[in-house]
Structures are given as structure tokens and as C-alpha cells.
Design a protein around this motif. Structure first.
Motif, PDB file in Angstrom:
ATOM      1  N   GLU A 178      -4.679   4.635  -6.807  1.00 15.85           N
ATOM      2  CA  GLU A 178      -5.715   5.101  -5.881  1.00 15.85           C
ATOM      3  C   GLU A 178      -5.947   6.596  -6.029  1.00 15.85           C
ATOM      4  OE1 GLU A 178      -4.709   3.230  -1.957  1.00 15.85           O
ATOM      5  OE2 GLU A 178      -3.210   4.809  -1.878  1.00 15.85           O
ATOM      6  N   ASP A 212       0.827  -1.211   0.000  1.00 16.04           N
ATOM      7  CA  ASP A 212       0.000   0.000   0.000  1.00 16.04           C
ATOM      8  C   ASP A 212       0.863   1.264   0.000  1.00 16.04           C
ATOM      9  OD1 ASP A 212      -2.332   1.454   0.075  1.00 16.04           O
ATOM     10  OD2 ASP A 212      -2.976   0.751   2.043  1.00 16.04           O
ATOM     11  N   ASP A 213       0.281   2.360  -0.416  1.00 11.40           N
ATOM     12  CA  ASP A 213       0.925   3.677  -0.337  1.00 11.40           C
ATOM     13  C   ASP A 213       2.290   3.673  -1.007  1.00 11.40           C
ATOM     14  OD1 ASP A 213      -1.265   4.350   1.151  1.00 11.40           O
ATOM     15  OD2 ASP A 213      -0.256   4.208   3.078  1.00 11.40           O
TER      16      ASP A 213
HETATM   17 CA    CA Z   1      -3.171   3.591   0.064  1.00 13.25          CA
END
Ligand code: CA
Ligand code: C2E
Ligand code: CA
Ligand code: CA
Length: 279
Positions: free
Chosen positions: A236, A179-180
């Protein structure tokens, strides 16, 4: 040296976390929130860039505070991590997401994987694997329909353990996403070392891609590199049709963002059509 590094990090985080009186009050309220049933999950679809089909959903926790109303996870997850509450809260989130998705499938709903955010503290704790397997067995959710979203900080206290755990989870059919991506420190070597399935490009790049040639170059580089490693890429924070087109053109496999849907309660998610055209 590692241990010292970690303590310093925790101390620093702790100091940051307890800056305001509001935070201290909120942190006290966290203790009863779980037993009082004040948490709930919303689900945000991830859309296949080419077909528009829903290819997965991400579970996002919300705290319905009796006095303050809806509290953002950005506000309480760091507090919960600092107090250790993240362990029971994280377990609740995982169980609830698996339970709700298993129910949805039992009712003939579409079979897409549910992605659950896992705090690094939760991930690195002894017994996490058993917790995941236990919850899958208990809820009946097929392991292939569970994805865990972790961040680079799972590697903080030693990469080997995290790598082994991810390998084991994937052996059971559970997939793992980083993630991220792009916001950490040594992202590229992490991509090399972690046996993951998917990379989630952080929103900060997406906002920039259209205006900053450098951001665009980074995004394109990450996507190309990830594809060479046979990883899928999720972009995202897609808010506009321009961003949708740009990220699809650059090869992102899945798109997630308000353009397609906000995070929704399960019932609203279940009512979505199979394909989500840009809103
Ligand atoms: Ca994220
Ligand atoms: P994240 O994992 O990066 O989740 C994506 C965040 O971006 C979510 O915020 C989502 O609502 C928001 N978002 C989605 N599309 C858009 C968009 O088009 N524009 C903008 N501006 N935002 C968008 P949310 O739900 O407030 O969650 C914030 C963070 O809190 C998450 O970031 C994640 O790090 C953490 N979090 C949320 N739920 C959980 C959980 O169950 N466990 C743990 N450990 N952390 C969680
Ligand atoms: Ca996430
Ligand atoms: Ca984030």
C-alpha cells in the motif's frame, strides 16, 4: 490477566481519544451522522503488479460533516470505536460496499473483489458472521467478491475465536486480509496462526524501501515468507514509479496507492479502464 489487559488498553485509548474539545464535539455529532446519511464510501483500486490490471478495490469511509466538511476516518474511527458507534457504522459500511459492488456487477461492471475494513471490535462481536452472511444474501454479492481487512488486534482477546471465524468465513468463500502488516507487535506468529489469504504491507515500509536497506530487507523477507505460505501480498501507499518498480521487482502481487488512483466515488471507479498504467 487478559481481561485486565484489555480494560487497561481501552482506558488508555479512551484517554487518548478524548484529549481535545474538538474530539468531544465530533463524538457528539457521530450520533446523528449515520441516521442523517452523512457517511459515504470511496473506492481505491489495487493493481496487479505484473499486468496493471485492477485486481480488487478497497472501500474507504468518509464523513461529510455539515460544518467541518470531509472528516478523515483517522479522526473519527477511533472515536466511533470508543463510543461503540463503530458497530452500526461498520455494519453500514459493509452493507453499502456490498450493495454498491453488487449494483456495479449487475450493470455489467468488472467483477473484482471489494475489500472492507473491519474494526476488531466489530469482528470479535457475537453475531458478526451472521451479519456478513445476511448482508451477502440481502445484496446478492457473491461471497467470493467480498474480502475483509482485519488487523492483528483481532487476536487481542484470544486467538482461537478469530482463527475459527476466519476459517468459517473462508468456508463461505469470503477472503480475509491482514492489514497494516509489520506495524504490530508479534506479526510473525500472527502470520503463522491466522488462516488468511493476503497480507497488506504497511505504507511506512513502502516510503522507506528505497532509502533504508533495513526496510528493504524487511519488505523482501515478508514477501518471500508470505509467498512460501501461499499468501498474496499487497503493497500500500505506492506514490512513485520508483516505488512501483521496486515493489514489483521484490514480488508484491498487488500495488495500491495514489500513483494509480486516489480513492474514488463509485461512478468514477466504474469509469476506470481495466488496466491502470502508473499515472
Ligand atoms: Ca493498511
Ligand atoms: P488503511 O486501511 O490502511 O487504508 C489505507 C489508507 O491509505 C487510506 O486512508 C487511503 O486513502 C490511504 N492511501 C492510499 N494510497 C495512498 C498513498 O499512495 N499515499 C498515502 N499517503 N496514503 C494513501 P483513509 O481512507 O484516510 O483511511 C485511513 C484509515 O482509516 C484506514 O487505513 C483504515 O484503518 C481506517 N478506515 C477507513 N475506512 C474504514 C472503514 O470503513 N472501517 C474501518 N473500521 N476503518 C476504516
Ligand atoms: Ca485497509
Ligand atoms: Ca492504516
Amino acid at each position: 490477566a487478559k481481561r485486565q489487559g484489555r480494560n487497561t488498553w481501552q482506558w488508555y485509548r479512551g484517554r487518548q481519544v478524548e484529549q481535545t474539545l474538538g474530539d468531544v464535539l465530533l463524538r457528539n455529532d457521530l450520533h446523528t451522522a449515520l441516521s442523517d446519511g452523512q457517511f459515504e464510501l470511496l473506492y481505491q483500486p489495487m493493481v496487479e503488479a505484473l499486468s496493471g490490471r485492477i485486481g480488487g478495490v478497497e472501500a474507504l469511509v468518509r464523513w461529510r460533516h455539515p460544518q467541518r466538511g470531509l472528516v478523515s476516518p483517522e479522526a473519527f474511527i477511533p472515536l466511533a470505536e470508543h463510543s461503540g458507534q463503530i458497530i452500526p457504522l461498520g455494519r453500514w459500511v459493509l452493507r453499502q460496499a456490498c450493495r454498491e459492488m453488487a449494483e456495479l456487477h449487475a450493470r455489467g461492471g468488472r467483477a473484482v473483489p471489494v475489500a472492507v475494513n473491519i474494526s476488531s471490535l466489530q469482528f470479535r462481536r457475537d453475531g458478526f458472521l451472521d451479519e456478513v452472511l445476511g448482508i451477502l444474501a440481502e445484496t446478492g454479492l457473491p461471497p467470493a467478491l467480498l474480502e475483509l481487512e482485519v488487523t492483528e488486534s483481532v487476536l487481542l482477546d484470544g486467538a482461537e475465536l478469530a482463527i475459527e471465524l476466519i476459517d468459517t468465513l473462508r468456508g463461505y468463500g469470503v477472503s480475509v486480509a491482514l492489514d497494516d502488516f509489520g506495524t504490530g507487535f508479534s506479526s510473525l506468529s500472527y502470520l503463522r496462526d491466522l488462516p488468511i489469504d493476503k497480507v497488506k504491507l504497511d505504507r511506512s515500509f513502502i516510503c522507506d524501501t528505497l532509502h533504508s536497506p533495513r526496510s528493504a530487507a524487511i519488505v523482501q523477507g515478508i514477501i518471500t515468507m508470505a509467498h512460501h505460505m501461499e499468501l498474496r501480498v499487497v503493497a500500500e501507499g505506492i506514490e512513485t514509479v520508483e516505488q512501483q518498480r521496486e515493489l514489483a521487482r521484490r514480488g508484491a502481487d498487488l500495488l495500491q496507492g495514489y500513483l494509480f488512483s486516489r480513492p474514488l466515488p463509485l461512478a468514477d471507479l466504474a469509469a476506470l479502464p481495466e488496466r491502470l498504467p502508473a499515472a
